[in-house]
Scaffold this motif. Structure first.
Motif, PDB file in Angstrom:
ATOM      1  N   VAL A   1      -0.015   1.489   8.877  1.00 17.00           N
ATOM      2  CA  VAL A   1       0.183   2.251   7.641  1.00 17.00           C
ATOM      3  C   VAL A   1      -0.255   3.698   7.829  1.00 17.00           C
TER       4      VAL A   1
ATOM      5  N   ARG B   1      -3.803  -1.715   9.268  1.00 15.07           N
ATOM      6  CA  ARG B   1      -4.245  -0.395   8.808  1.00 15.07           C
ATOM      7  C   ARG B   1      -3.678   0.725   9.676  1.00 15.07           C
TER       8      ARG B   1
ATOM      9  N   CYS C   1      -6.256  -1.393  -1.150  1.00 16.40           N
ATOM     10  CA  CYS C   1      -4.911  -1.938  -1.375  1.00 16.40           C
ATOM     11  C   CYS C   1      -4.636  -3.131  -0.468  1.00 16.40           C
TER      12      CYS C   1
ATOM     13  N   LEU D   1      -6.232   2.984   0.869  1.00 21.81           N
ATOM     14  CA  LEU D   1      -5.585   2.058   1.794  1.00 21.81           C
ATOM     15  C   LEU D   1      -6.338   0.741   1.950  1.00 21.81           C
ATOM     16  N   ASP D   2      -7.633   0.800   2.287  1.00 18.04           N
ATOM     17  CA  ASP D   2      -8.367  -0.436   2.559  1.00 18.04           C
ATOM     18  C   ASP D   2      -8.417  -1.332   1.329  1.00 18.04           C
TER      19      ASP D   2
ATOM     20  N   PRO E   1       0.836  -1.205   0.000  1.00 16.30           N
ATOM     21  CA  PRO E   1       0.000   0.000   0.000  1.00 16.30           C
ATOM     22  C   PRO E   1       0.868   1.251   0.000  1.00 16.30           C
TER      23      PRO E   1
ATOM     24  N   ALA F   1      -3.550   8.383  -0.631  1.00 16.86           N
ATOM     25  CA  ALA F   1      -3.103   7.123  -0.060  1.00 16.86           C
ATOM     26  C   ALA F   1      -4.105   6.587   0.960  1.00 16.86           C
ATOM     27  N   VAL F   2      -4.672   7.477   1.771  1.00 13.08           N
ATOM     28  CA  VAL F   2      -5.640   7.055   2.780  1.00 13.08           C
ATOM     29  C   VAL F   2      -6.896   6.501   2.104  1.00 13.08           C
TER      30      VAL F   2
END
Length: 200
Positions: free
Chosen positions: A114, A111, A140, A137-138, A8, A133-134
């Motif tokens: 990261v 999570r 990825c 995230l999930d 991620p 990116a946020v």
């Protein structure tokens, strides 16, 4: 050999790639993001979406890595988040079909781990600066946990040095010893982070 380091955004790919570069003589980092940045800069702002969706990115990454692997004698390291299975096949899959030795590693973490890393690299902007990116995230983390994206390395309680050691051991590579103390290691990580800040 190509070491493709997936994970991620904020998962430690770039830091790991440069740790491998530092300790693996003759290796080189070929960052697929640079192909994407070039394509984005060519496009009008209103057309600048995810560059991975542009077929020219996948083709360009394949061609550059294929050329490098055919002509460069050292290990090639590519740090890049790639979670779309079709795009993975167009790049990593095609390189394998072309006869190259490709070792793929997905760096995974909880999570919260990261998010903490993203906040640390936000340079005072916190997670707001890392909003792309946020948001991803999930998705990825879920996609990369699949078998297609093995080999998985869980990094929550493993240092960058340790992750590099695991990749090298799995790929049958011998790294030079890590002689960095804690301060020097921290300064090196900060320098790498600053060199890879995106402004567009």
């Amino acid at each position: 050999m190509l070491l493709w380091i997936n994970g991620p955004f904020g998962g430690g790919k770039t830091q790991t790639a440069y740790e491998l570069l530092r300790r693996l003589p003759g290796s080189v980092v070929c960052d697929p993001e640079h192909v994407g940045f070039g394509l984005r800069r060519m496009l009008p702002p209103g057309l600048r979406a995810d560059f991975q969706d542009i077929p020219a990115w996948r083709q360009g990454v394949y061609e550059v890595l294929d050329l490098t692997l055919r002509t460069y004698e050292g290990v090639v390291i590519a740090p890049m988040t790639l979670v779309e299975p079709a795009y993975f096949e167009e790049t990593v899959g095609r390189l394998r079909e072309a006869g190259h030795e490709v070792r793929h590693f997905a760096l995974l973490a909880e999570r919260e781990t990261v998010l903490r890393r993203l906040k640390e690299r936000g340079l005072g902007g916190g997670l707001k600066r890392e909003s792309f990116a946020v948001r991803r995230l999930d998705d990825c983390l879920e996609r990369l946990s699949g078998s297609q994206f093995a080999e998985h390395i869980h990094t929550d309680r493993v240092s960058v040095v340790g992750v590099a050691d695991r990749i090298a051991a799995s790929a049958g590579l011998t790294l030079e010893p890590n002689r960095d103390g804690p301060l020097r290691h921290r300064l090196r990580r900060v320098r790498i982070s600053l060199r890879h800040i995106r402004f567009d």
